[in-house]
Motif scaffolding. Structure first.
Motif, PDB file in Angstrom:
ATOM      1  N   UNK A  43      39.609  65.360 -79.457  1.00  0.00           N
ATOM      2  CA  UNK A  43      40.335  64.284 -78.765  1.00  0.00           C
ATOM      3  C   UNK A  43      40.328  64.447 -77.583  1.00  0.00           C
ATOM      4  N   UNK A  44      39.799  63.392 -76.711  1.00  0.00           N
ATOM      5  CA  UNK A  44      39.503  63.372 -75.473  1.00  0.00           C
ATOM      6  C   UNK A  44      40.459  62.305 -74.658  1.00  0.00           C
ATOM      7  N   UNK A  45      41.023  62.710 -73.487  1.00  0.00           N
ATOM      8  CA  UNK A  45      41.495  61.357 -72.821  1.00  0.00           C
ATOM      9  C   UNK A  45      40.540  60.397 -72.369  1.00  0.00           C
ATOM     10  N   UNK A  46      41.013  59.162 -72.509  1.00  0.00           N
ATOM     11  CA  UNK A  46      40.431  58.037 -72.302  1.00  0.00           C
ATOM     12  C   UNK A  46      39.028  57.530 -73.330  1.00  0.00           C
ATOM     13  N   UNK A  47      39.220  58.078 -74.475  1.00  0.00           N
ATOM     14  CA  UNK A  47      38.154  57.717 -75.583  1.00  0.00           C
ATOM     15  C   UNK A  47      38.697  56.477 -76.173  1.00  0.00           C
ATOM     16  N   UNK A  48      37.924  55.525 -76.535  1.00  0.00           N
ATOM     17  CA  UNK A  48      38.282  54.358 -77.242  1.00  0.00           C
ATOM     18  C   UNK A  48      38.917  54.927 -78.575  1.00  0.00           C
ATOM     19  N   UNK A  49      40.326  54.206 -78.882  1.00  0.00           N
ATOM     20  CA  UNK A  49      40.763  54.364 -80.057  1.00  0.00           C
ATOM     21  C   UNK A  49      40.310  53.911 -81.254  1.00  0.00           C
ATOM     22  N   UNK A  50      40.557  54.936 -82.424  1.00  0.00           N
ATOM     23  CA  UNK A  50      40.132  54.407 -83.732  1.00  0.00           C
ATOM     24  C   UNK A  50      41.377  54.742 -84.677  1.00  0.00           C
ATOM     25  N   UNK A  51      41.677  54.064 -85.784  1.00  0.00           N
ATOM     26  CA  UNK A  51      42.435  54.497 -86.716  1.00  0.00           C
ATOM     27  C   UNK A  51      42.151  55.736 -87.413  1.00  0.00           C
ATOM     28  N   UNK A  52      43.392  56.850 -87.084  1.00  0.00           N
ATOM     29  CA  UNK A  52      42.993  57.916 -88.058  1.00  0.00           C
ATOM     30  C   UNK A  52      42.641  57.656 -89.518  1.00  0.00           C
TER      31      UNK A  52
END
Length: 165
Positions: A126-135
């Motif tokens: 998990x990195x800052x600023x990455x596009x979000x995806x539902x877990x």
């Protein structure tokens, strides 16, 4: 539908079962757990595991999930691998278990493949600023309530970076 038995160091097996109950809004049928305590007698736990397999096994068999390969719980689980229509996987994590629950109605070989894929796809940086995806979309391609909920509607702790993003 395959039965699922989780054998792990206490209290991990029970914790995984409780997580599945939380995700599904109740515990799906035919999921058993054995928490192996530090002072457990392995022979007694093997007998308990055999009884659980007899109780849980369905028409397409049973899947046994255990935590750490080579440890006492996996050695106990390994004794079940000789039983007909029983498969054993070590290295259980929540994405593996969610996949296993989703694909219980498939043939046992397919169930094993899907569970293994869920385990590996569920491990992400998990990195800052990455596009979000539902877990749920990363952990499983099964349709659950979480998988169809837009990520924007989920709390921040439910957002992860997808592989390759």
């Amino acid at each position: 539908m395959a039965g699922i038995l989780i054998i792990a160091h206490a209290p991990f097996a029970t914790a995984l079962r409780e997580c599945v109950a939380h995700i599904y809004g109740g515990l799906p049928a035919r999921i058993g757990v054995i928490d192996v305590l530090p002072d457990s007698d392995p022979a007694q736990v093997v007998a308990q595991a055999n009884a659980e397999i007899d109780r849980l096994r369905e028409e397409n068999g049973a899947l046994v999930l255990t935590d750490m390969f080579g440890a006492t719980p996996s050695n106990i689980a390994g004794r079940l691998a000789t039983l007909p229509q029983v498969r054993v996987l070590a290295g259980v994590n929540l994405p593996m278990l969610v996949r296993a629950v989703c694909y219980r109605a498939t043939p046992l070989d397919t169930l094993v493949d899907k569970a293994l894929a869920g385990a590996t796809k569920g491990v992400q940086e998990i990195v800052p600023g990455a596009p979000a995806v539902c877990a749920a979309a990363v952990a499983s391609d099964c349709l659950t309530e979480a998988a169809v909920t837009p990520c924007a509607a989920l709390p921040d702790n439910e957002i992860v970076k997808p592989a390759g993003a």
